[in-house]
Design an enzyme around this catalytic site. Structure first.
Site, mmCIF file in Angstrom:
data_model
loop_
_atom_site.group_PDB
_atom_site.id
_atom_site.type_symbol
_atom_site.label_atom_id
_atom_site.label_comp_id
_atom_site.label_asym_id
_atom_site.label_seq_id
_atom_site.Cartn_x
_atom_site.Cartn_y
_atom_site.Cartn_z
ATOM 1 N N ASN A 7 0.869 -1.174 0.000
ATOM 2 C CA ASN A 7 0.000 0.000 0.000
ATOM 3 C C ASN A 7 0.910 1.229 0.000
ATOM 4 O OD1 ASN A 7 -1.493 2.306 0.889
ATOM 5 N ND2 ASN A 7 -3.096 0.975 1.696
ATOM 6 N N GLU A 34 -3.882 1.919 -2.941
ATOM 7 C CA GLU A 34 -4.014 3.346 -2.633
ATOM 8 C C GLU A 34 -3.066 4.184 -3.492
ATOM 9 O OE1 GLU A 34 -5.635 5.178 1.131
ATOM 10 O OE2 GLU A 34 -4.347 3.622 1.979
ATOM 11 N N ASP A 151 -3.920 -4.939 0.687
ATOM 12 C CA ASP A 151 -4.277 -4.381 1.981
ATOM 13 C C ASP A 151 -5.712 -4.826 2.262
ATOM 14 O OD1 ASP A 151 -5.064 -2.897 4.155
ATOM 15 O OD2 ASP A 151 -4.606 -0.937 3.283
ATOM 16 N N ASN A 153 -7.238 -4.660 5.173
ATOM 17 C CA ASN A 153 -7.863 -3.939 6.278
ATOM 18 C C ASN A 153 -8.514 -4.920 7.259
ATOM 19 O OD1 ASN A 153 -7.470 -1.055 6.287
ATOM 20 N ND2 ASN A 153 -8.549 -0.985 4.333
ATOM 21 N N ASP A 222 -1.736 -6.347 5.811
ATOM 22 C CA ASP A 222 -1.391 -6.599 4.412
ATOM 23 C C ASP A 222 -1.043 -8.081 4.264
ATOM 24 O OD1 ASP A 222 -1.055 -3.628 3.282
ATOM 25 O OD2 ASP A 222 -0.231 -3.731 5.312
ATOM 26 N N ASP A 251 2.594 4.581 5.272
ATOM 27 C CA ASP A 251 2.383 4.004 6.598
ATOM 28 C C ASP A 251 2.336 2.472 6.552
ATOM 29 O OD1 ASP A 251 0.011 4.251 5.188
ATOM 30 O OD2 ASP A 251 -1.056 5.363 6.748
ATOM 31 N N HIS A 252 2.370 1.896 5.333
ATOM 32 C CA HIS A 252 2.489 0.448 5.133
ATOM 33 C C HIS A 252 3.888 0.127 4.597
ATOM 34 C CE1 HIS A 252 -2.000 -0.446 5.033
ATOM 35 N NE2 HIS A 252 -1.991 0.866 4.886
#
Length: 264
Positions: A7, A34, A151, A153, A222, A251-252
């Site tokens: 991501n 993203e 990802d 989530n 992930d 942030d991933h």
């Protein structure tokens, strides 16, 4: 063959990190989530210069997925079937030829689902996961190597969060979310990272807030799921955690697998 999910949290904002990482890590296939850009504005020239073919399913400002591949694409499918009204760019599938037959790789970005009391967001997340399960069930009948990378989530288990108690009210850790993930896996998929380690403290996401990275306050959301045919060729999995310490990071971080496959 090295296949990675990442991501990127805005591909145009992090194109320098992406090209540096592609050179350093040398993956064969990359699933990005993203990308946060329409297809026409994706920075494909910089990536193609490194020897990658690029296919995208973009959307302005948010969502968006892509597959980068050193192998030529035999087929590309965009969008998860099952809901014609869903215009979110969250799914792209690429098909490649290998010495063991077809390889299908999906880059997916599951809905976040928060807040859970929203009358649309959490039900949309669960409905999307149900659609993915139905789609995967159909694809498994092809008996081909299939990798569902992205990802999700989803925090699958308490060990996948530094402080699981902090996530009890979050859509990523709801019982319905975790059950949907288990149903998907139970179709016959192997979850790559948990094949090589059952240790706690393996994370793929650290929030930008409250010093989460510095405190290692992370979660593992992930994942790469492998069909039986892909799992039979599986050799390793790793989390490229060091990328989170780079300047202007996502942030991933990338999550990688190795499969014993060669281009046809």
């Amino acid at each position: 063959m090295k296949i990675v999910t990442w991501n990127i949290n805005g591909v145009r904002a992090r194109i320098g990190n992406l090209t540096h990482w592609l050179t350093e890590s040398a993956p064969d296939i990359v699933c990005l989530q993203e990308i946060k850009t329409v297809d026409e504005q994706f920075p494909r020239a910089e990536i193609e210069a490194l020897g990658y073919n690029v296919e995208t399913n973009g959307q302005k400002s948010f969502n968006g997925v892509a597959i980068l591949s050193k192998l030529p694409f035999d087929e590309v499918n965009r969008g998860l079937p099952g809901d014609d009204a869903d215009d979110h760019a969250r799914f792209i599938e690429g098909v490649f030829s290998t010495d063991q037959g077809a390889l299908r790789v999906v880059s997916l970005y599951l809905p976040n689902g928060n807040p859970i009391d929203d009358e649309r967001k959490f039900p949309y997340k669960l409905a999307w996961m149900a659609r993915l399960e139905r789609w995967a069930q159909e694809r498994l009948r092809l008996e081909e190597a299939l990798v569902l990378a992205g990802d999700y989530n989803v925090i699958p288990e308490p060990a996948d969060a530094r402080f699981p108690e902090n996530w009890l009210g979050d859509a990523l850790f709801q019982p319905q979310t975790r059950q949907a993930f288990r149903r998907l896996k139970n179709l016959g998929f192997t979850e790559a990272v948990r094949t090589v380690t059952d240790s706690a403290g393996v994370y793929t996401f650290w929030d930008y807030q409250a010093g989460a990275w510095q405190k290692n306050n992370g979660i593992r959301i992930d994942h790469l799921l492998l069909s039986p045919e892909a799992a039979n060729r599986f050799s390793s999995a790793s989390v490229e955690k060091h990328v989170r310490a780079w300047e202007k990071p996502s942030d991933h971080v990338p999550v990688a697998i190795e499969l014993s496959l060669q281009p046809a």
